[in-house]
Design an enzyme around this catalytic site. Structure first.
Site, PDB file in Angstrom:
ATOM      1  N   GLU A  58       0.873  -1.113  -0.293  1.00  0.00           N
ATOM      2  CA  GLU A  58       0.044  -0.114   0.062  1.00  0.00           C
ATOM      3  C   GLU A  58       0.898   1.281   0.027  1.00  0.00           C
ATOM      4  OE1 GLU A  58      -4.194  -1.433   1.962  1.00  0.00           O
ATOM      5  OE2 GLU A  58      -2.200  -1.297   3.556  1.00  0.00           O
ATOM      6  N   CYS A  64       6.413  -6.882   6.972  1.00  0.00           N
ATOM      7  CA  CYS A  64       7.649  -6.389   7.889  1.00  0.00           C
ATOM      8  C   CYS A  64       7.775  -7.475   8.777  1.00  0.00           C
ATOM      9  CB  CYS A  64       7.321  -5.256   8.489  1.00  0.00           C
ATOM     10  SG  CYS A  64       8.675  -4.475   9.346  1.00  0.00           S
ATOM     11  N   CYS A  87       6.911  -5.302  15.327  1.00  0.00           N
ATOM     12  CA  CYS A  87       6.675  -4.346  16.554  1.00  0.00           C
ATOM     13  C   CYS A  87       5.204  -4.695  16.837  1.00  0.00           C
ATOM     14  CB  CYS A  87       6.568  -2.988  15.994  1.00  0.00           C
ATOM     15  SG  CYS A  87       8.247  -2.539  15.443  1.00  0.00           S
ATOM     16  N   SER A 147      12.163   5.462  14.903  1.00  0.00           N
ATOM     17  CA  SER A 147      10.945   5.307  15.598  1.00  0.00           C
ATOM     18  C   SER A 147      11.378   4.950  16.824  1.00  0.00           C
ATOM     19  CB  SER A 147      10.348   4.326  15.076  1.00  0.00           C
ATOM     20  OG  SER A 147       9.648   4.663  13.411  1.00  0.00           O
ATOM     21  N   HIS A 173       9.589   5.302  20.248  1.00  0.00           N
ATOM     22  CA  HIS A 173       8.349   4.577  21.233  1.00  0.00           C
ATOM     23  C   HIS A 173       8.603   4.351  22.550  1.00  0.00           C
ATOM     24  CE1 HIS A 173       6.907   4.276  17.210  1.00  0.00           C
ATOM     25  NE2 HIS A 173       7.416   3.500  16.927  1.00  0.00           N
ATOM     26  N   CYS A 229      -0.323   5.952   9.999  1.00  0.00           N
ATOM     27  CA  CYS A 229       0.930   5.189  10.233  1.00  0.00           C
ATOM     28  C   CYS A 229       0.495   3.791  11.119  1.00  0.00           C
ATOM     29  CB  CYS A 229       1.428   6.084  11.478  1.00  0.00           C
ATOM     30  SG  CYS A 229       2.339   7.490  10.708  1.00  0.00           S
TER      31      CYS A 229
HETATM   32  N1  SAH Z   1       9.463   0.392   9.407  1.00  0.00           N
HETATM   33  C1  SAH Z   1       9.689   1.788   9.821  1.00  0.00           C
HETATM   34  C2  SAH Z   1       8.827   2.915   8.741  1.00  0.00           C
HETATM   35  C3  SAH Z   1       7.494   2.325   8.610  1.00  0.00           C
HETATM   36  S1  SAH Z   1       6.435   2.559  10.053  1.00  0.00           S
HETATM   37  C4  SAH Z   1       9.484   2.345  11.150  1.00  0.00           C
HETATM   38  O1  SAH Z   1       9.240   1.517  12.174  1.00  0.00           O
HETATM   39  O2  SAH Z   1      10.161   3.617  11.390  1.00  0.00           O
HETATM   40  C5  SAH Z   1       6.010   4.261  10.023  1.00  0.00           C
HETATM   41  C6  SAH Z   1       5.919   4.788  11.379  1.00  0.00           C
HETATM   42  O3  SAH Z   1       4.450   4.455  11.778  1.00  0.00           O
HETATM   43  C7  SAH Z   1       6.781   4.216  12.641  1.00  0.00           C
HETATM   44  O4  SAH Z   1       7.039   5.322  13.356  1.00  0.00           O
HETATM   45  C8  SAH Z   1       5.802   3.187  13.207  1.00  0.00           C
HETATM   46  O5  SAH Z   1       6.354   3.125  14.560  1.00  0.00           O
HETATM   47  C9  SAH Z   1       4.415   3.817  13.303  1.00  0.00           C
HETATM   48  N2  SAH Z   1       3.431   3.016  13.715  1.00  0.00           N
HETATM   49  C10 SAH Z   1       3.398   1.672  13.722  1.00  0.00           C
HETATM   50  N3  SAH Z   1       2.342   1.288  13.978  1.00  0.00           N
HETATM   51  C11 SAH Z   1       1.483   2.372  14.545  1.00  0.00           C
HETATM   52  C12 SAH Z   1       0.454   2.490  15.184  1.00  0.00           C
HETATM   53  N4  SAH Z   1      -0.733   1.465  15.366  1.00  0.00           N
HETATM   54  N5  SAH Z   1      -0.335   3.901  15.467  1.00  0.00           N
HETATM   55  C13 SAH Z   1       0.801   5.002  15.134  1.00  0.00           C
HETATM   56  N6  SAH Z   1       1.896   4.786  14.793  1.00  0.00           N
HETATM   57  C14 SAH Z   1       2.439   3.506  14.123  1.00  0.00           C
HETATM   58 FE1  SF4 Z   2       7.973  -2.788  10.619  1.00  0.00          FE
HETATM   59 FE2  SF4 Z   2       7.928  -0.362  10.930  1.00  0.00          FE
HETATM   60 FE3  SF4 Z   2       5.730  -1.681  11.597  1.00  0.00          FE
HETATM   61 FE4  SF4 Z   2       8.011  -1.867  13.178  1.00  0.00          FE
HETATM   62  S1  SF4 Z   2       6.466  -0.267  13.039  1.00  0.00           S
HETATM   63  S2  SF4 Z   2       6.673  -3.666  12.338  1.00  0.00           S
HETATM   64  S3  SF4 Z   2       9.648  -1.699  11.787  1.00  0.00           S
HETATM   65  S4  SF4 Z   2       6.761  -1.265   9.638  1.00  0.00           S
END
Ligand code: SAH
Ligand code: SF4
Length: 423
Positions: A92, A124, A128, A233, A235, A373
């Site tokens: 996507e 991925c 996470c 990222s 968190h 996100c």
């Molecule tokens: N893999 C990379 C980029 C893709 S994720 C990364 O993790 O940085 C893009 C962003 O969305 C990241 O900061 C990730 O932590 C955040 N993200 C993932 N799941 C989320 C959610 N459920 N709510 C808000 N942000 C989220």
């Molecule tokens: Fe992958 Fe980024 Fe999602 Fe973590 S937050 S599972 S690294 S896409």
């Protein structure tokens, strides 16, 4: 097999044209269509001879991305596009439009902006626990061309997707924040970033790569001559909590991650943004905010002495199977996360700001169409299809993680993606 015409370099385009018995200038025309006009479909390259167009279309019939679904949200200012990849998997991409002066930190500004959020992997492997893409698991790497082609296709669609005349008519920014971990696919990520810069003419500062914190990837970014923006990222501000939210923290804990970022800042003199997805009762306490601020405050841009870190707060976006608000959230991966209250977001933001570190709250975009996100998942992949390694079925023993890589809390289907990490 060529996955996308964008995987071909100038020499290969010349060879293709010569093979078809056409003069060399046709290769320059072809390259102008691909990069200048961002048009990946040979049949639409109207000034090429019909025979050459047909020949290219035939030769690359199985290559390229196919738009399978389009959903519009936020009154037409956000669009989610599902692209089918060669071989059957899918990813996507999300287009976010901002009028002049509108939007969040990424979007606000004196000019209208159009940001496309692209994917580097189908799924991925990082696992996470709060992310829909991570919950789905890993299917396959994208090629550089497949990453670039997302931008090309969104670009060519943009004029018809605009909700009105105050919306921008061309792409201004690209963020590698869609499905996948860019630094777990470094060849495609950097290959695409360079092509977007050199071919599509985007300035490096219009490109942002977001990483979950893969230290080798950050170290490489420090040496790449392309000065793109880096987002990390984070968190959580302590390893106990971050281990549970971001399993890769067990390989590169916070101190190692911040050491790499410090070296990156020293080498590049560029600021880094830290993304922090706020989850109610999990990581949204002022104690975490204060700790985060104190961790990041020492990061300074050499010379100017200004803060090198900027915290970008993302209120958690519910993911299918991921929400529910249970206090067990950190111990129950993939279940029981909930968005924070407005008050908690404000208190967190203020506590970070009190440490002096710049902080902003990202506006939620695309929530109604699961385009925000962390909400990209798949619907996109092929549900029920077992993960594979380059087309080969995985044996049950392949499903473990290689020694030396602790892996996520849940079984990680993709050992090879993890292997790439420690290179
Ligand atoms: N893999 C990379 C980029 C893709 S994720 C990364 O993790 O940085 C893009 C962003 O969305 C990241 O900061 C990730 O932590 C955040 N993200 C993932 N799941 C989320 C959610 N459920 N709510 C808000 N942000 C989220
Ligand atoms: Fe992958 Fe980024 Fe999602 Fe973590 S937050 S599972 S690294 S896409």
């Amino acid at each position: 097999m060529t996955r996308s015409l964008y995987d071909l370099d100038a020499g290969q385009l010349e060879a293709l044209v010569a093979e078809a018995g056409e003069p060399p200038y046709r290769a320059r025309q072809l390259s102008h269509w691909l990069d200048g006009r961002r048009q990946p479909d040979p049949l639409r390259m109207s000034d090429l001879p019909g025979l050459l167009r047909a020949r290219l279309a035939d030769r690359f019939a199985g290559a390229g991305l196919t738009l399978e679904r389009h959903q519009a949200g936020d009154g037409g200012w956000t669009h989610k596009l599902l692209f089918r990849l060669p071989g059957g998997d899918a990813v996507e991409s999300v287009l976010m439009l901002y009028p002049v002066g509108g939007g969040d930190r990424e979007g606000a500004g004196p000019r209208a902006r159009a940001t496309v959020c692209i994917s580097t992997q189908a799924g991925c492997a990082m696992g996470c626990t709060f992310c829909a893409t991570g919950q789905f698991g890993f299917t396959r790497q994208l090629s550089a061309g497949e990453v670039v082609e997302q931008v090309a296709r969104v670009s060519t669609m943009l004029p018809e997707l605009r909700p009105g005349p105050d919306a921008p008519d061309h792409l201004t920014n690209v963020v590698f924040m869609g499905m996948g971990e860019p630094f777990a696919n470094p060849a495609a990520t950097w290959g695409a970033a360079w092509r977007l810069h050199r071919g599509f003419g985007l300035s490096a500062r219009a490109i942002t790569i977001s990483t979950v914190g893969l230290v080798p990837g950050i170290r490489r970014a420090a040496t790449e001559p392309l000065p793109v923006n880096l987002a990390v990222s984070i968190h959580a501000a302590d390893d106990g909590l971050r281990d549970r939210l971001v399993p890769v923290n067990r390989t590169w804990p916070i101190a190692e991650l911040l050491a790499a970022v410090r070296d990156y800042v020293t080498a590049t003199r560029r600021r880094v943004s830290f993304e922090y997805a706020l989850m109610a009762g999990v990581n949204d306490g002022v104690d975490q905010a204060d700790r985060l601020g104190r961790l990041l405050a020492p990061l300074r841009v050499p010379g100017s002495g200004g803060h090198a870190a900027h915290v970008n707060l993302i209120p958690y976006n519910p993911t299918p199977g991921g929400s529910g608000g249970s206090s067990l959230a950190p111990r129950s991966p993939g279940a029981g996360f909930a968005p924070p209250s407005k008050g908690a977001v404000r208190r967190f933001r203020d506590a970070v700001a009190a440490t002096g570190v710049p902080v902003s709250v990202r506006a939620n975009r695309g929530v109604g169409i699961d385009a925000a996100c962390g909400q990209l998942r798949t619907s996109a992949g092929r549900p029920g299809r077992p993960p594979t390694t380059g087309g080969l079925p995985l044996s049950p023993t392949d499903r473990g993680t290689p020694s030396g890589f602790p892996g996520p809390l849940r079984p990680d289907p993709r050992p090879h993606a993890a292997t790439e990490l420690r290179r």
